[in-house]
Design a protein around this motif. Structure first.
Motif, short mmCIF file in Angstrom:
data_model
loop_
_atom_site.label_atom_id
_atom_site.label_comp_id
_atom_site.label_asym_id
_atom_site.label_seq_id
_atom_site.Cartn_x
_atom_site.Cartn_y
_atom_site.Cartn_z
N PRO A 142 0.89 -1.15 0.27
CA PRO A 142 -0.06 0.08 0.03
C PRO A 142 0.91 1.23 0.10
O PRO A 142 2.02 1.28 0.50
CB PRO A 142 -0.43 -0.03 1.35
N HIS A 143 0.24 2.44 -0.34
CA HIS A 143 0.93 3.74 -0.68
C HIS A 143 0.62 4.45 0.71
O HIS A 143 -0.74 4.52 0.57
CB HIS A 143 1.04 4.28 -1.82
N PRO A 144 1.26 5.11 1.37
CA PRO A 144 0.78 5.84 2.63
C PRO A 144 -0.03 7.04 2.09
O PRO A 144 -1.22 7.46 2.85
CB PRO A 144 1.95 6.63 2.97
N GLN A 145 0.04 7.73 0.72
CA GLN A 145 -0.86 8.95 0.35
C GLN A 145 -2.29 8.19 0.25
O GLN A 145 -3.17 9.12 0.20
CB GLN A 145 -0.13 9.15 -0.91
N GLN A 180 10.30 5.34 2.90
CA GLN A 180 11.55 5.54 2.26
C GLN A 180 12.45 6.64 2.82
O GLN A 180 13.75 6.47 2.68
CB GLN A 180 11.03 6.42 0.83
N SER A 181 11.73 7.53 3.71
CA SER A 181 12.62 8.60 4.14
C SER A 181 11.67 9.18 5.53
O SER A 181 10.60 9.24 5.25
CB SER A 181 13.15 9.75 3.15
N GLY A 182 12.59 9.68 6.42
CA GLY A 182 11.77 10.21 7.57
C GLY A 182 11.99 11.74 7.29
O GLY A 182 11.33 12.53 8.18
N SER A 183 12.50 12.19 6.25
CA SER A 183 12.74 13.69 6.37
C SER A 183 11.63 14.52 5.22
O SER A 183 11.56 13.82 3.97
CB SER A 183 14.23 14.08 5.63
N ASN A 184 10.93 15.18 5.62
CA ASN A 184 9.96 15.93 4.69
C ASN A 184 10.67 16.62 3.41
O ASN A 184 10.18 16.52 2.43
CB ASN A 184 9.12 16.96 5.44
N ARG A 185 11.72 17.06 3.72
CA ARG A 185 12.36 17.73 2.69
C ARG A 185 12.88 16.73 1.52
O ARG A 185 12.76 16.68 0.17
CB ARG A 185 13.95 18.15 2.98
N GLU A 222 4.65 13.34 9.14
CA GLU A 222 3.61 13.61 10.21
C GLU A 222 2.40 12.63 9.74
O GLU A 222 1.53 12.15 10.47
CB GLU A 222 3.02 15.12 10.04
N LYS A 223 1.92 12.78 8.46
CA LYS A 223 0.89 11.88 8.09
C LYS A 223 1.24 10.41 8.20
O LYS A 223 0.57 9.44 8.56
CB LYS A 223 0.60 12.15 6.40
N TYR A 224 2.36 10.05 7.73
CA TYR A 224 2.71 8.43 7.96
C TYR A 224 2.71 8.14 9.43
O TYR A 224 2.23 7.02 9.71
CB TYR A 224 4.31 8.36 7.47
N LEU A 225 3.24 8.82 10.42
CA LEU A 225 3.23 8.75 11.64
C LEU A 225 1.90 8.45 12.47
O LEU A 225 1.62 7.91 13.47
CB LEU A 225 4.35 9.46 12.51
N ALA A 226 0.94 9.58 11.74
CA ALA A 226 -0.32 9.36 12.11
C ALA A 226 -0.95 8.13 11.65
O ALA A 226 -1.93 7.38 12.55
CB ALA A 226 -1.25 10.77 11.39
N TYR A 238 10.34 5.36 16.41
CA TYR A 238 9.18 5.59 16.67
C TYR A 238 8.01 4.48 16.07
O TYR A 238 7.40 4.12 17.07
CB TYR A 238 8.76 7.16 16.19
N ALA A 239 8.30 4.16 14.83
CA ALA A 239 7.51 3.15 14.37
C ALA A 239 7.94 1.96 14.86
O ALA A 239 6.89 0.99 14.81
CB ALA A 239 7.68 3.21 12.82
N GLN A 240 9.20 1.62 15.15
CA GLN A 240 9.44 0.10 15.90
C GLN A 240 9.23 -0.93 14.54
O GLN A 240 8.36 -1.65 14.79
CB GLN A 240 8.58 0.00 17.25
N PHE A 241 9.72 -0.61 13.37
CA PHE A 241 9.61 -1.67 12.42
C PHE A 241 9.95 -2.98 12.77
O PHE A 241 10.77 -3.08 13.34
CB PHE A 241 9.97 -1.28 11.03
N ASP A 242 9.07 -4.11 12.17
CA ASP A 242 9.77 -5.34 12.79
C ASP A 242 10.58 -5.99 11.69
O ASP A 242 11.47 -6.77 12.06
CB ASP A 242 8.40 -6.31 12.49
N SER A 243 10.76 -5.36 10.34
CA SER A 243 11.78 -5.59 9.53
C SER A 243 11.81 -4.41 8.22
O SER A 243 10.64 -3.75 8.26
CB SER A 243 11.86 -6.95 9.05
N SER A 244 12.80 -4.25 7.58
CA SER A 244 12.74 -3.39 6.70
C SER A 244 13.82 -3.60 5.31
O SER A 244 14.89 -4.32 5.87
CB SER A 244 13.16 -1.92 7.14
N PHE A 245 13.36 -3.30 4.36
CA PHE A 245 14.05 -3.24 3.00
C PHE A 245 14.94 -2.16 2.96
O PHE A 245 14.38 -1.02 2.59
CB PHE A 245 13.25 -3.66 1.84
N SER A 246 16.12 -2.29 3.30
CA SER A 246 16.87 -1.00 3.41
C SER A 246 17.96 -0.87 2.36
O SER A 246 18.81 -1.88 2.38
CB SER A 246 17.45 -0.69 4.70
#
Length: 257
Positions: free
Chosen positions: A152-155, A180-185, A197-201, A240-248
């Protein structure tokens, strides 16, 4: 799909190359090669959905992958998918249901719905259908006990989607939600169309409704222009999110992006 004939030129070990629009051609590609034909390349774009041979459904599998869409209408600046796989095309829900029912008869208990942006499914259909409506339909299939999907896409995460994840017992309590990134920029440079902010909400709302939910994600490190502070903001989101895993992955350029 992007490399096509270049793959055959690079390696004499390759028997044939095919793209996501040409899976139904695989039996004939194998037959031609066994009969002594030179390596074939089948990567042409096709508007219509393919009818796959029955042999492509693996009998006895408990978990099966089922494509619900292909291509993408998003314009993420790092992604090659729109140019290699075309615009988003939703698969007819009747065909999706038929494939799942066939898989159930052959032993499947779990279905994993696939699409580049699964929760934008159905906007091109007539009549239109949304992803939550498709999930409801899949959940009504007798014999299916677990439903997963990626990605799913957060948008596109809406209230109806979050309610369905919380309330439908067949939908697994796991969401793969690429950040993908935690930076709004950097997210703006990536053209992701959401902010941290939307993602964490979304994370907060789903955790509130489903306390034992599991989150996994995708991350790109070293996107062009990323500063140390941008990177630290990504680490803050991860904490903050405490992901169980990530494709980094470190950023890697693609032609046409």
């Amino acid at each position: 799909q992007q490399e096509g004939k270049n793959i055959v030129r690079r390696s004499k070990e390759v028997d044939f190359v095919f793209g996501t629009h040409n899976i139904s051609l695989v039996p004939s590609l194998i037959k031609l090669r066994k009969e002594g034909a030179p390596p074939q390349v089948a990567v042409d774009y096709r508007d219509e959905w393919e009818d796959l041979p029955l042999g492509f459904v693996d009998p006895g599998r408990v978990s099966v992958f089922v494509s619900i869409s292909r291509g993408c209408n998003k314009k993420c600046s790092f992604c090659i998918v729109p140019s290699t796989r075309g615009a988003e095309v939703s698969r007819d829900p009747d065909e999706i249901e038929r494939e799942i029912r066939l898989s159930v008869r052959q032993g499947a208990k779990e279905v994993i719905l696939l699409g580049q942006s699964v929760n934008s499914y159905g906007r091109d259909l007539n009549p239109r259908m949304n992803f939550s409506g498709l999930l409801d339909r899949v959940a009504s299939i007798e014999g299916i006990e677990r439903i997963r999907f990626t990605s799913p896409h957060p948008q596109e995460v809406r209230e109806d989607f979050m309610n369905l994840v919380a309330e439908n017992p067949k939908v697994c309590r796991h969401i793969h939600l690429p950040v993908q990134s935690g930076s709004n920029r950097i997210l703006r440079a990536m053209r992701r169309n959401y902010g941290r902010e939307k993602y964490l909400a979304i994370i907060d709302t789903l955790r509130e409704r489903v306390p034992d939910i599991s989150f996994t994600t995708d991350l790109i490190v070293g996107f062009p222009g990323e500063s140390e502070r941008d990177f630290e903001e990504t680490l803050e989101v991860m904490e903050y999110a405490q992901f169980d895993s990530s494709f980094s992955f470190m950023f890697s350029p693609r032609p046409g992006t």
